[in-house]
Scaffold this active site. Structure first.
Site, PDB file in Angstrom:
ATOM      1  N   ASP A  92     126.070  92.797  35.719  1.00  0.00           N
ATOM      2  CA  ASP A  92     126.657  92.762  35.390  1.00  0.00           C
ATOM      3  C   ASP A  92     128.484  94.087  35.838  1.00  0.00           C
ATOM      4  O   ASP A  92     128.192  94.944  35.153  1.00  0.00           O
ATOM      5  CB  ASP A  92     127.381  92.240  33.850  1.00  0.00           C
ATOM      6  CG  ASP A  92     128.296  91.461  33.629  1.00  0.00           C
ATOM      7  OD1 ASP A  92     129.712  92.376  34.816  1.00  0.00           O
ATOM      8  OD2 ASP A  92     129.293  91.405  32.799  1.00  0.00           O
ATOM      9  N   PHE A  93     128.879  93.853  37.232  1.00  0.00           N
ATOM     10  CA  PHE A  93     128.984  95.101  37.740  1.00  0.00           C
ATOM     11  C   PHE A  93     130.371  95.932  36.365  1.00  0.00           C
ATOM     12  O   PHE A  93     131.008  96.495  36.485  1.00  0.00           O
ATOM     13  CB  PHE A  93     129.576  94.958  38.998  1.00  0.00           C
ATOM     14  CG  PHE A  93     128.472  94.357  39.830  1.00  0.00           C
ATOM     15  CD1 PHE A  93     127.830  94.868  40.084  1.00  0.00           C
ATOM     16  CD2 PHE A  93     129.251  93.918  41.455  1.00  0.00           C
ATOM     17  CE1 PHE A  93     126.711  94.561  40.863  1.00  0.00           C
ATOM     18  CE2 PHE A  93     128.091  93.644  42.447  1.00  0.00           C
ATOM     19  CZ  PHE A  93     126.751  93.888  42.004  1.00  0.00           C
ATOM     20  N   LYS A 147     136.887  97.411  54.164  1.00  0.00           N
ATOM     21  CA  LYS A 147     137.636  96.542  54.316  1.00  0.00           C
ATOM     22  C   LYS A 147     137.898  95.496  53.490  1.00  0.00           C
ATOM     23  O   LYS A 147     136.878  94.717  53.810  1.00  0.00           O
ATOM     24  CB  LYS A 147     138.452  96.985  55.463  1.00  0.00           C
ATOM     25  CG  LYS A 147     137.500  95.412  56.934  1.00  0.00           C
ATOM     26  CD  LYS A 147     138.241  95.696  57.925  1.00  0.00           C
ATOM     27  CE  LYS A 147     139.675  94.175  57.970  1.00  0.00           C
ATOM     28  NZ  LYS A 147     138.872  93.402  57.775  1.00  0.00           N
ATOM     29  N   HIS A 177     134.428  98.497  60.838  1.00  0.00           N
ATOM     30  CA  HIS A 177     133.037  98.606  61.425  1.00  0.00           C
ATOM     31  C   HIS A 177     133.507  98.904  62.972  1.00  0.00           C
ATOM     32  O   HIS A 177     132.365  98.759  63.613  1.00  0.00           O
ATOM     33  CB  HIS A 177     132.458  97.749  61.313  1.00  0.00           C
ATOM     34  CG  HIS A 177     132.955  96.147  61.679  1.00  0.00           C
ATOM     35  ND1 HIS A 177     134.166  95.479  60.614  1.00  0.00           N
ATOM     36  CD2 HIS A 177     132.802  95.166  63.404  1.00  0.00           C
ATOM     37  CE1 HIS A 177     134.508  94.224  62.115  1.00  0.00           C
ATOM     38  NE2 HIS A 177     134.024  94.153  62.971  1.00  0.00           N
ATOM     39  N   GLU A 215     139.004  86.032  69.041  1.00  0.00           N
ATOM     40  CA  GLU A 215     138.685  85.931  68.588  1.00  0.00           C
ATOM     41  C   GLU A 215     137.800  83.869  68.308  1.00  0.00           C
ATOM     42  O   GLU A 215     139.028  83.664  68.138  1.00  0.00           O
ATOM     43  CB  GLU A 215     138.176  85.863  67.086  1.00  0.00           C
ATOM     44  CG  GLU A 215     138.239  87.058  66.671  1.00  0.00           C
ATOM     45  CD  GLU A 215     137.872  87.381  65.136  1.00  0.00           C
ATOM     46  OE1 GLU A 215     137.401  86.841  64.551  1.00  0.00           O
ATOM     47  OE2 GLU A 215     139.375  87.366  64.506  1.00  0.00           O
ATOM     48  N   HIS A 239     141.585  97.362  62.846  1.00  0.00           N
ATOM     49  CA  HIS A 239     140.811  96.787  63.673  1.00  0.00           C
ATOM     50  C   HIS A 239     141.440  97.450  64.435  1.00  0.00           C
ATOM     51  O   HIS A 239     141.420  98.119  65.432  1.00  0.00           O
ATOM     52  CB  HIS A 239     140.322  96.318  63.807  1.00  0.00           C
ATOM     53  CG  HIS A 239     139.243  95.556  62.360  1.00  0.00           C
ATOM     54  ND1 HIS A 239     138.061  96.199  61.720  1.00  0.00           N
ATOM     55  CD2 HIS A 239     139.119  94.600  62.679  1.00  0.00           C
ATOM     56  CE1 HIS A 239     137.412  95.624  60.925  1.00  0.00           C
ATOM     57  NE2 HIS A 239     137.366  94.503  61.861  1.00  0.00           N
TER      58      HIS A 239
HETATM   59  C1  BG6 Z   1     136.516  91.525  60.105  1.00  0.00           C
HETATM   60  C2  BG6 Z   1     137.542  90.435  59.742  1.00  0.00           C
HETATM   61  O1  BG6 Z   1     137.026  93.063  59.708  1.00  0.00           O
HETATM   62  O2  BG6 Z   1     136.654  91.731  61.822  1.00  0.00           O
HETATM   63  C3  BG6 Z   1     137.424  89.029  60.499  1.00  0.00           C
HETATM   64  O3  BG6 Z   1     137.769  89.747  58.318  1.00  0.00           O
HETATM   65  C4  BG6 Z   1     136.980  88.814  61.711  1.00  0.00           C
HETATM   66  O4  BG6 Z   1     137.900  87.892  60.132  1.00  0.00           O
HETATM   67  C5  BG6 Z   1     135.598  89.986  62.663  1.00  0.00           C
HETATM   68  O5  BG6 Z   1     136.043  87.817  62.282  1.00  0.00           O
HETATM   69  C6  BG6 Z   1     136.063  90.539  63.295  1.00  0.00           C
HETATM   70  O6  BG6 Z   1     134.517  91.320  64.462  1.00  0.00           O
HETATM   71  P1  BG6 Z   1     134.130  91.177  64.843  1.00  0.00           P
HETATM   72  O7  BG6 Z   1     132.738  92.504  65.068  1.00  0.00           O
HETATM   73  O8  BG6 Z   1     133.062  90.345  65.813  1.00  0.00           O
HETATM   74  O9  BG6 Z   1     135.457  91.058  66.167  1.00  0.00           O
END
Ligand code: BG6
Length: 491
Positions: A92-93, A147, A177, A215, A239
């Site tokens: 349990d964190f 994030k 990422h 997207e 991003h």
């Molecule tokens: C995430 C967002 O950080 O990045 C998502 O929370 C988004 O909503 C995603 O879909 C997009 O990442 P990628 O690598 O698919 O472009």
């Protein structure tokens, strides 16, 4: 940043049965293992609330790998080796009881531990406190966080403070990422290894810059999270601003983490704040309504599962901004990102200025400029659009634009393009922070977004509608055409 061997570590993965871990992290770790990039004795401890034993955990991970790794790459010996690295702890964190089991798991082991928090940021503080209080941390322990770091400047400070009580900045790895994507890192090579571009990269030579992150997916069962965030917080604050920083930053004096991050922070500090007037003119918020994608009907944002039908949250943002410094004064940066667009496309287009004196047919004048198109996904590649003479006896000196094209898949066919998480996990294991976001970057990005959000609130404007499967509200096209430009469409 050279390719040396990866040190052995113990990885304590909080949120071990969550979506991120099952979809991305085990897959990335498996690929690293398969490519010989995991330390031979590296071990992984999954931590989650569910009352299962280590064997059941290994089965779950194996199922996830079967789903997410290409069958041809799922080799029996690699799979067995990887699965043997896994252990599980039910925890349990929120309470400190049970955390001492981490130290017991690590008893008599010398290698450093990395704690990965694949859980909502609201519990980062609890976990860090409990790790500290239970004596699970030492001078070498690193922490990886995902994030969104907060919801605004204030909440991000609270989260960063809570992490900072347990870890110094030099051992905190904040993931965006996008920084792990191979082509995003290529921006650094492209800009700083090629004199051809290095010398052109300023307001004398560049007329404007476009950054599109489109997207095709919608909310994907995350309505609760997304509706509180919206596209600005979910995509732009992290991003898109990171991409903008890599495009706009001055050359760092070397490739050290802080040299790069210092330059990115300067860009964030130089972003022009919006005023009520520029918000009305230079920013468009949108929300998708029902439409169709690839010939299939898809519901609108307000009809998604779990939706609050009154929501005014934006699923699309387009904006014009500027980096107010010597290099970029007067150069618009057009940013655009949205869900449920016709295709998945992340692309940066650098539009160079026209020649000072033009000698070709007057009706082709608008053509006469070079563009550098950097495709981040899908089909990573770089194209430089140049003008040549149109072929044929009847064409005179008519111009024709065509690409000098570097398609990464065909140019470097042997190399599998690794997923962003593979690169990022590898850098954490090696203790290199240049692909991670420093605290001040997060906070300057929030500062800029917060004032935009405040401006939206003051104007009390509902988002504009756009059909799923379109490129966003018509107003986002009008926003750029009012400057005599258009969004770049052909690759
Ligand atoms: C995430 C967002 O950080 O990045 C998502 O929370 C988004 O909503 C995603 O879909 C997009 O990442 P990628 O690598 O698919 O472009």
């Amino acid at each position: 940043m050279t390719q040396d061997t990866t040190p052995d570590i113990d990885l304590a993965l909080f949120g071990a049965l969550g979506d991120l871990a099952l979809r991305k992290l085990y897959t990335a770790l498996y690929h690293l293992d398969r490519d010989g990039l995991l330390g031979a004795s590296t071990r992984i401890l999954g931590l989650a609330r569910q009352d299962i034993d280590a064997e059941a955990f290994r089965q779950r991970v194996q199922q996830a790998l079967k789903k997410h790794v290409k069958t041809a790459l799922l080799e029996k010996t690699c799979l067995e080796r990887f699965i043997a690295r896994l252990d599980y702890l039910q925890l349990d964190f929120a309470t400190v009881e049970g955390y001492d089991a981490i130290a017991r798991w690590r008893k008599d082991v010398e290698r450093p531990m990395t704690v990965y928090l694949a859980v909502p940021a609201s519990i980062y503080g609890d976990i860090c406190r409990n790790l500290s209080a239970s004596g699970s941390l030492d001078e070498q322990t690193r922490v990886v966080v995902e994030k969104p770091i907060g919801y605004d400047l204030e909440s991000s400070r609270q989260i960063n403070d809570a992490i900072g009580e347990a870890f110094p900045e030099s051992r905190i790895y904040r993931i965006d990422h996008y920084l792990g994507k191979e082509t995003v890192q290529n921006l650094i090579a492209l800009r700083f290894a090629n004199p051809l571009f290095g010398n052109q990269w300023n307001q004398n030579q560049i007329s404007h810059v476009e950054i599109t992150v489109a997207e095709q997916v919608g909310i994907e069962g995350r309505w609760g999270y997304f509706d509180k965030a919206g596209q600005l917080r979910d995509m732009v604050q992290n991003h898109l601003l990171q991409l903008l920083c890599l495009i706009a930053m001055d050359p760092p004096s070397n490739l050290d983490a802080d040299a790069i991050r210092d330059e990115k922070v300067k860009v964030l500090k130089a972003l022009k704040p919006f005023t009520q007037e520029t918000i009305g003119r230079d920013v468009v918020r949108g929300q998708y309504i029902a439409g169709s994608i690839n010939g299939e009907s898809v519901p609108g944002y307000l009809e998604e599962e779990g939706a609050n039908t009154e929501s005014r949250t934006e699923t699309f943002v387009a904006m014009k901004t500027e980096v107010s410094n010597w290099r970029w004064a007067g150069v618009p940066f057009y940013l655009r990102t949205g869900k449920r667009m016709p295709e998945k496309l992340s692309q940066i287009v650098i539009h160079f200025r026209q020649q000072p004196h033009y000698i070709f047919d007057p009706d082709q004048r608008d053509l006469a400029a070079n563009k550098l198109i950097i495709r981040l996904q899908p089909e990573e590649g770089i194209a430089l659009q140049v003008l040549t003479k149109d072929g044929g006896l009847d064409k005179g000196m008519r111009l024709r634009p065509g690409p000098l094209h570097l398609d990464f898949n065909s140019a470097f066919p042997k190399s599998r393009i690794p997923d962003a998480y593979e690169r990022l996990l590898l850098e954490v294991m090696k203790g290199q922070q240049y692909l991670f976001v420093r605290r001040d970057e997060v906070e300057y990005a929030w500062r800029w977004c917060d004032q935009l959000i405040e401006g939206w609130k003051a104007r009390d404007m509902p988002p504009r509608r756009y059909p799923a499967g379109s490129w966003g509200p018509v107003a986002s096209i009008a926003m750029i055409t009012q400057d005599g430009r258009s969004w770049y469409e052909d690759y």
